[in-house]
Design an enzyme around this catalytic site. Structure first.
Site, PDB file in Angstrom:
ATOM      1  CG  ASP A  72      -1.997   0.984   1.218  1.00 45.75           C
ATOM      2  OD1 ASP A  72      -2.095   1.707   0.205  1.00 45.75           O
ATOM      3  OD2 ASP A  72      -2.770   1.051   2.193  1.00 45.75           O
ATOM      4  CG  ASP A 124      -3.445   3.858  -3.120  1.00 48.24           C
ATOM      5  OD1 ASP A 124      -4.347   3.013  -3.252  1.00 48.24           O
ATOM      6  OD2 ASP A 124      -3.474   4.741  -2.252  1.00 48.24           O
ATOM      7  CD  GLU A 125      -5.633  -0.757  -0.999  1.00 49.60           C
ATOM      8  OE1 GLU A 125      -5.242  -1.472  -0.071  1.00 49.60           O
ATOM      9  OE2 GLU A 125      -6.644  -0.055  -0.944  1.00 49.60           O
TER      10      GLU A 125
END
Lengths: 372, 441
Positions: free
Chosen positions: B17, B113-114
């Site tokens: 993350d 974003d993860e």
């Protein structure tokens, strides 16, 4: 109404008008065929409100009159009677048609003729005339490209653009367009109509392989067009709206040109289409590139891949382009030519197909953008 | 439910993350912003939008994701407010995912974003999960000048909780067998599937931590929450059989809605289908996909569930054809039925490549739709609403970050979870607990 006609004439007439019978309408009378005595003959009419077909069957009239009966039922019964038999038809009150042929008798219950919509026939002077053979071929080469879904109704029609002694037919479905120009026998002032492709497909069935002309009556004020042949009238409604400006999507130049045998290209395309049916129907064409005078047709799917070569006369740069296989096979199947010229401007520009020897026809297919 | 057997067969799963992603990218590219509070979102401090990401400097002032920008401005007047530069973040995101892919093809991006990685098969090559986690963090730092937090565990659930534990720049490893002990002290709200409503209900049983929940008798939870209760206890014990689905597994995009009160109101049913078609189409567009198959799921008040599907003439990413197909599929089925749940799913992604000949009406419609998409991205899901859906209280058709990878959780984690009245309300509120509300970016 009381009359007699020959079975084969009646059967043939019913077969023609049946094409216009509405199969699923909320108006029950549209499933019927109208029978009316007229000019010492029997007039058969059917309509689905988009198209109306009228056929005159020669016969011997005893009493004038009219009625409507279920078209399919009448057709089925008449065609099951033996040929060269005389068929007697008589309206018996109320709205029952008695049909007698030899030792067979049938009663068909119908609907009052007054309930049948008025379908115009060609009483007026034709606007122009076109050779049946020429029009039939032009329609066969264009109408298939019209849209079959109603997302943009205007594209379910064929643009018919009269200009002096020529008429241009254009049909498109947003991914491809077919355009053909043919001569008309009487000059017409500039007129544009959009006729449902379905109506024109029916017209193709009726037109003969003859140079005898078909009369065309333009009645844009009534939102109709009418075609008249010996013994048959076909009237179609027009589609309202503006047909897209197709001229601006017809490429004027090209950077690659390949001339191929139609049969050879179709042969190479068929196996590709089977593989492509597993991969969004995409086939790729590679034109030249390896210094070979060849066009390569290929398809690639998870299930397998295929590549086939076609000899070609090449001009210009080598390139690759991808198309929906169906659009390629359509143009190659519907357009009658020994050879095709394929004109391209790179992988993301429209592909132009021209039958060699017919500069009045052009077919444009939009490519598929591929990731690889 | 049979507990998973841990040990030799245990998987090694990483959750990676990025820390304050949007803000971090801005600070990286504009050195003058480093060390300063940076808030990314909407158009500026007076904008009606919400915070998409706040730098850690801004978080010290209490600024959080999903907070109205005006609130953020009040909390931290000195913050630098920046608009969202979606295309920039997307291209950085691709670079990050490319780094992750060096270690395994088994990667499941869950938002911009993860991502989850199943590195079970990569250990022989690259070393254990901790080592891979370190290398990934180093690569993201060296090559992209960003920091990421990584959780390493045997399940997705635990890996995700682990990565969140020591943000920023954290690396938390939960060895096989330690899952329950690791989770026990954490507050119950950390658990997937536990939103405000469920947490409140659990507090009636004295449950404050995940450990408290794990100690409850499963029967009790099943009585109270239905099957969802059993799943909750499993999760509290660190049991989560959900596999990392590779990217290719993104095969459908779907929305479901459970009515507060079962309905046979045609207008309500049609509007609900429209809201879901709108959401599905929006997510297809955001993912650059077009789907050729539409299916609807219908559950009646007796919990009988049926699905019907149809293939369209051509793949689409527009609301109308999806809605039209859903209506035609649902209409004959729902006649006289009291409908409890409706779902619309689009699948069978087609090549988006067929180019068109004429722009015309279609192109104008597309432009309008794309403009609405941009407004929604900037001002939130409710910035543009179809007139027919105005004031209907239907779920926001577009609940997630539009840059999120297409849903692969349709019908997951537990199709019967909606049996729980609390969850039903949660669904209506528009937050999907499993996905987690807007994540730290």
């Amino acid at each position: 109404m009381k009359l007699s006609v020959m079975q084969e004439n009646l059967a043939r007439g019913l077969a023609v008008v049946s094409r216009a019978v509405s199969t699923r309408s909320t108006l029950p009378v549209l499933a019927n065929v109208l029978l009316r005595t007229e000019d010492a003959g029997l007039k058969l009419t059917a309509t689905n409100l988009e198209i109306g077909i009228t056929v005159w069957v020669p016969g011997k009239i005893d009493v004038d009159g009219s009625t409507t009966v279920p078209a399919k039922l009448l057709s089925d019964i008449v065609s099951s009677l033996g040929g060269s038999e005389r068929v007697e038809l008589e309206v018996q009150a109320p709205d029952t048609l008695l049909l007698r042929a030899g030792r067979f008798t049938a009663h068909l219950r119908g609907i009052d003729a007054d309930e049948f919509p008025a379908i115009p026939t060609a009483g007026e002077r034709p606007t122009t005339r076109i050779s049946q053979k020429v029009l039939r071929r032009a329609l066969s080469e264009t109408a298939f490209a019209a849209a079959s879904d109603e997302a943009r109704p205007i594209l379910t029609g064929v643009l018919v653009h009269f200009e002096g002694d020529r008429v241009t037919l254009a049909a498109a479905d947003n991914y491809r367009i077919a355009v053909k120009t043919i001569p008309v026998l009487d000059a017409v002032e500039d007129t544009r109509l959009v006729i449902p492709a379905r109506s024109l497909t029916e017209l193709v069935r009726i037109l003969g392989d003859t140079d005898d002309p078909v009369d065309v009556v333009l009645a844009p004020a009534r939102n109709q067009v009418l075609f008249h042949l010996e013994g048959i009238d076909l009237v179609s409604r027009l589609i309202d709206g503006q047909f897209p400006n197709y001229q601006q999507v017809l490429p004027e130049s090209h950077t690659t040109r390949a001339v191929l045998e139609r049969e050879e290209l179709l042969k190479a395309l068929r196996p590709a289409a089977f593989i492509a049916s597993n991969a969004a129907n995409i086939v790729k064409l590679q034109i030249g590139g390896n210094g070979e005078a060849e066009v390569t047709v290929s398809a690639n799917a998870e299930i397998g891949d295929y590549e086939g070569g076609v000899e070609a006369a090449l001009e210009g740069d080598g390139t690759t382009i991808a198309f929906n296989a169906r659009y390629l096979s359509d143009v190659l199947q519907y357009v009658d030519a020994e050879q095709f010229a394929l004109e391209l401007n790179g992988p993301l520009s429209p592909g132009v197909f021209k039958p060699v020897g017919d500069d009045q026809y052009v077919h444009v297919v939009m490519p598929v953008r591929t990731t690889s | 439910m049979i507990p998973l057997v841990m040990g030799a067969s245990a998987k090694t799963i990483l959750h990676v993350d990025l820390d304050a992603f949007f803000a971090a990218v801005e600070q990286r590219d504009r050195p003058e912003l480093r060390g300063r509070p940076v808030v990314v979102g909407g158009g500026g401090p007076h904008d009606r939008g919400v915070v998409s990401a706040a730098s850690y400097e801004a978080r010290r002032f209490g600024v959080r994701s999903a907070m109205p920008l005006r609130t953020a401005a009040a909390l931290c007047p000195d913050a630098v407010f920046l608009p969202v530069d979606g295309s920039k973040y997307l291209s950085v995101s691709r670079e990050v995912m490319a780094i992750l892919r060096r270690y395994t093809p088994q990667i499941e991006p869950i938002s911009i974003d993860e991502a989850f990685l199943d590195v079970t098969g990569s250990i022989a090559l690259f070393g254990d999960g901790e080592r891979i986690g370190r290398e990934i963090k180093a690569a993201i730092g060296d090559e992209l000048a960003l920091t990421a937090s990584v959780g390493v565990a045997t399940t997705k659930l635990v890996a995700k909780i682990a990565s969140e534990l020591r943000k920023p720049d954290g690396l938390v490893v939960v060895p096989p067998g330690d899952e329950a002990a690791f989770l026990a002290p954490l507050p119950i709200s950390r658990l997937w599937g536990v939103g405000g409503q469920t947490a409140a209900a659990l507090s009636e049983y004295g449950v404050a931590t995940i450990g408290d929940l794990a100690r409850l008798a499963p029967d009790l939870l099943v009585r109270r929450f239905g099957k969802h209760g059993a799943a909750l206890v499993d999760r509290a014990r660190g049991i989560d059989g959900d596999a990392v689905s590779g990217e290719a597994a993104a095969k459908s995009v779907g929305h479901e809605h459970t009515f507060d009160v079962d309905t046979s109101d045609t207008e309500m049913i049609e509007r609900t289908l429209l809201a879901m078609a709108e959401g599905v189409a929006g997510r297809l567009r955001a993912a650059g996909l077009r789907a050729a198959t539409v299916s609807v799921k219908i559950r009646d008040s007796q919990f009988r569930t049926l699905t019907r599907q149809r293939t369209l003439n051509e793949p689409t990413d527009m609301t109308e054809p999806i809605w039209q197909a859903a209506l035609e599929l649902a209409r004959p089925e729902v006649r006289g039925m009291r409908v409890r749940l409706l779902g619309v799913t689009a699948s069978n992604f087609g090549e988006p490549g067929q180019m068109g000949l004429f722009g015309g009406v279609d192109l104008r419609r597309r432009r309008a739709v794309e403009a609405a998409d941009r407004l929604r991205r900037r001002y939130g899901d409710r910035a543009v609403i179809r007139a027919r859906l105005l004031g209907t209280g239907l779920p926001a058709p577009f609940e997630r970050d539009p840059t999120t990878a297409p849903e692969r959780r349709v019908g997951r984690p537990d199709p019967e979870a909606t049996a729980n009245p609390l969850e039903r309300r949660a669904t209506k509120g528009g937050t999907n607990q499993v996905d987690g509300a807007p994540n730290d970016a």
